[in-house]
Design a protein around this motif. Structure first.
Motif: not given
Ligand code: ZN
Length: 255
Positions: A90, A94-95, A236
């Motif tokens: 997505h 953070d990705h 996470h």
């Molecule tokens: Zn994330």
């Protein structure tokens, strides 16, 4: 049947509180949010799942980089420049941050996810806060350059590796199902931030930006796709390091 290994490579972290992570939890118990990228390989073909974020973004957002993503990949023998395929689960910051590490890769993204973050709602703060605008602009550019591959729903990427659209915390997360010697495993990414979100059906509060019913559907779907609860990688959870075989400093593997 073709089988693969899955490495989870921890690259960063931030401290948080349990009430911020689990719906209905009133406690201020400390929780570490771990940041990972994952690597799927059969020794010949190598697929990176998610890109993490850069040290610049870590500094801007107050995250700690434990080890830059490129160094973590090299620690398991993966040269980022040699990677030809990366799955973007997505578009949250953070990705998707380190696309420049992968100059020879194409990136597999879901149609609806691209639509959400290039569409009308990006002007609203809850969506703006989830992304870095430079990342989004660069994904438009990567598409212009012919380096995005769009998925609408589910798709087989390699023999034994399939992508599965699930909803919830974003318009279209994609989980990655991988045939391993132990059965089908699933890189759930943020379809479940922590095992506990999934096990207790206690959503992470990001459902506010999309769909709470779909979060619960996603918890069920990833458990259905995996051949066991011990074959799931949440997005996470530091507990991943205890549930799989050590393969380096804060790196684990499922073979
Ligand atoms: Zn994330």
């Amino acid at each position: 049947m073709q089988t693969y290994s899955i490495h989870a490579v921890w690259f960063g972290e931030r401290p948080a509180l349990s009430r911020q992570m689990f719906y209905g939890d009133p406690h201020d118990a400390p929780v570490t949010v771990a940041y990972y990228v994952w690597v799927v390989t059969d020794g010949q073909r190598t697929l990176v799942v998610d890109l993490g974020f850069t040290p610049e973004v870590a500094q801007k957002r107050g995250r700690q980089i434990a080890r830059p993503v490129a160094d973590g990949l090299r620690a398991i023998g993966v040269d980022p420049a040699a990677v030809t395929d990366a799955v973007i689960t997505h578009f949250h910051y953070d990705h998707v941050g380190n696309y420049r590490l992968f100059p020879n890769a194409v990136f597999h993204v879901q149609d609806d996810e691209m639509r959400l973050f290039t569409g009308r709602y990006l002007r609203f703060r809850p969506y703006r806060d989830l992304v870095e605008i430079d990342d989004i602009c660069n994904f438009v550019r990567l598409n212009y350059d012919g380096r995005l591959r769009f998925v609408d729903g589910d798709k087989q990427l390699l023999p034994g590796v399939t992508l599965h659209r699930v909803g919830g915390d974003s318009a279209a997360l994609q989980a990655v199902r991988v045939a391993t010697r132990r059965g089908y495993a699933v890189v759930a990414s943020d379809a479940a931030h922590f095992y506990r979100n999934m096990e207790e059906h206690a959503p992470f509060p990001l459902y506010l930006t999309h769909s709470l019913p779909q979060v619960h559907e996603a918890f069920d779907r990833i458990q259905e796709l995996a051949d066991g609860p011990d074959l799931i990688f949440p997005g996470h959870d530091p507990a991943v390091l205890e549930r799989f075989e050590p393969a380096g400093e804060r790196i684990v593997v499922l073979r």
